[in-house]
Design a protein around this motif. Sequence first.
Motif, mmCIF file in Angstrom:
data_model
loop_
_atom_site.group_PDB
_atom_site.id
_atom_site.type_symbol
_atom_site.label_atom_id
_atom_site.label_comp_id
_atom_site.label_asym_id
_atom_site.label_seq_id
_atom_site.Cartn_x
_atom_site.Cartn_y
_atom_site.Cartn_z
ATOM 1 N N ARG A 258 -12.196 2.073 -5.388
ATOM 2 C CA ARG A 258 -11.714 1.604 -4.108
ATOM 3 C C ARG A 258 -11.554 2.534 -3.012
ATOM 4 O O ARG A 258 -11.662 2.296 -1.973
ATOM 5 N N HIS A 261 -14.413 3.679 -1.529
ATOM 6 C CA HIS A 261 -15.242 2.608 -0.565
ATOM 7 C C HIS A 261 -14.684 2.828 0.630
ATOM 8 O O HIS A 261 -15.654 2.949 1.816
ATOM 9 N N HIS A 262 -13.390 2.920 0.822
ATOM 10 C CA HIS A 262 -12.676 2.908 2.275
ATOM 11 C C HIS A 262 -13.018 4.269 2.973
ATOM 12 O O HIS A 262 -13.236 4.283 3.939
ATOM 13 N N ASP A 369 -4.021 -11.006 -5.832
ATOM 14 C CA ASP A 369 -4.766 -11.233 -4.551
ATOM 15 C C ASP A 369 -4.665 -10.106 -3.659
ATOM 16 O O ASP A 369 -5.344 -10.003 -2.559
ATOM 17 N N TYR A 370 -4.131 -9.121 -3.834
ATOM 18 C CA TYR A 370 -4.005 -7.851 -3.042
ATOM 19 C C TYR A 370 -5.053 -6.807 -3.649
ATOM 20 O O TYR A 370 -5.018 -6.635 -4.756
ATOM 21 N N GLU A 371 -5.538 -6.198 -2.600
ATOM 22 C CA GLU A 371 -6.211 -4.904 -2.814
ATOM 23 C C GLU A 371 -5.441 -3.707 -3.092
ATOM 24 O O GLU A 371 -4.673 -3.309 -2.260
ATOM 25 N N VAL A 373 -5.346 0.474 -4.099
ATOM 26 C CA VAL A 373 -6.184 1.808 -3.731
ATOM 27 C C VAL A 373 -5.229 2.880 -4.426
ATOM 28 O O VAL A 373 -4.320 2.972 -3.917
ATOM 29 N N ILE A 387 -1.070 -0.780 -1.472
ATOM 30 C CA ILE A 387 -1.667 -1.962 -1.794
ATOM 31 C C ILE A 387 -1.896 -2.377 -0.071
ATOM 32 O O ILE A 387 -0.883 -2.037 0.873
ATOM 33 N N PRO A 390 -3.538 -7.851 3.580
ATOM 34 C CA PRO A 390 -4.755 -8.613 3.835
ATOM 35 C C PRO A 390 -4.767 -9.235 5.298
ATOM 36 O O PRO A 390 -3.538 -9.261 5.874
#
Length: 476
Positions: A258, A261-262, A369-371, A373, A387, A390
């Motif tokens: 992740r 990705h960012h 529900d939170y991404e 990293v 975290i 969103p």
Amino acid sequence: MDDNVNTATLAALESACPGLRLTTEAAVLESHGLDWTRFRKPAPSAVVFPESVEQVRQLVATAAEQGIPLVPSGGRTGLSGGAVAAQGEVVVSFDRMRQILGFDPVDRTVTVQAGVVTAAVQEFARQNGLYYPVSFASEGSSQIGGNIATNAGGIRVLRYGLTRDQVAGIKVVTGRGEILEFNCGLVKNASGYDLRHLFVASEGTLGLIVEATLKLRDPPLPAKVLLLGVESMDALMKVFDALRSSLDLTAFEFFTDRALHHVRHANKLPEPFETPCPLYVIAEFDCPGEADEEKAMACFEACADEGWLLDGVISQNDRQVKEMWRYREGISESISHFPPYKNDLSVRISRVPDFLDRMDSLILEICPDYEVVWYGHIGDGNLHMNILKPADVELSDFEARSHEISDKTYALTQEMDGSISAEHGIGLLKQPWLNRVRSEAEITLMRGVKQVFDPAGIFNPGKLLQDTKRIEKSTA
Ligand code: MLT
Ligand code: ZN
């Protein structure tokens, strides 16, 4: 505005400190009342820009007399709210104290004013054939005073230690209005308490650091970087052990898919490997000759044969070293706009896989529900958990939820004898949980120390220390 700060007290400050630049301009209040955290609104009463140690002394003496709270401010790149002024405080900026005061090639030290930027010290060392090893992504704006006040770490702690390990001496102004010089650049000094170290990581709560004498090192040997893809944390730790045993590592960092990705998205970086991997490693090592590279290749192959590596690449020149580091160093900025709820946890290196495993389960349970990293300085046990907010969640709701996550995260950190701050400091954001990692007795002693250096309680109020009792492990 703070009760003690009003037009009359600001005027008193100005007249007691001739020549002191003081501003109440809205744009400056906004820029200098905040660090890189985004959870408070800046609201200082004024910002002052002293230009000399004597001016700092006058400022502190007057502030102590009038009870004016002072918030020391460096490059404001902090991530714990340590430099936030949200309660009408007066911000003390070191932007006008940026001189390199002296260099001693025999002692191998440089003496600088507090406002000198970290990268300027690195550059000065380089120009003099030496090396200042503290390095991190914000080194182009962070200042030495702030680095010392937070004991800044970065990517090469594994080899060279933290900022604490570079400080050969400091000059401070205490809340008693005294100018004190600690250790004077000595290598050995067995004359009692080393007060220098009380100011390292003090987060501006004991006094103002105005000058520092820093140790410089031999220039580093030519380095190479391995960028590796691994399947699991267990494999990653085995790779760490293998590399550490056969190479002279200067850094061993990790990040997740992740994070990749960012950082790729923000910087338009290519996929490092054909097949994505769950975890990535950046390992930097001394590589002055062909034999060292051969040793690295042999170690790489041995790790691959063991099945610990999914893929890997070694840098061929300095340009590639820089390019590979971008995958790690660009992560923080690439996620800063969300904004993230940030953590800089640490546990003993041996406990990292277990800790991460348990953290992953915890996060799944409390905020699926939170991404999340993860990245960090895994070679020294320091893990950055971010975290991401969103887009459809209000900042205040996100902050409230982060608070809940902190409760559980820090309980686990305590259970595993870790720290809730490895390098960013406690500041405002982690202050309610200091008692997870420091006992009541320790906090009482810390308060006692503060009382000695800052009897009027003017330095960085509300940061670091707080008024709660130790939460015992068993209640976690
Ligand atoms: C890093 O290691 O990248 C810095 O500590 C900043 C961060 O935690 O995001
Ligand atoms: Zn870090």
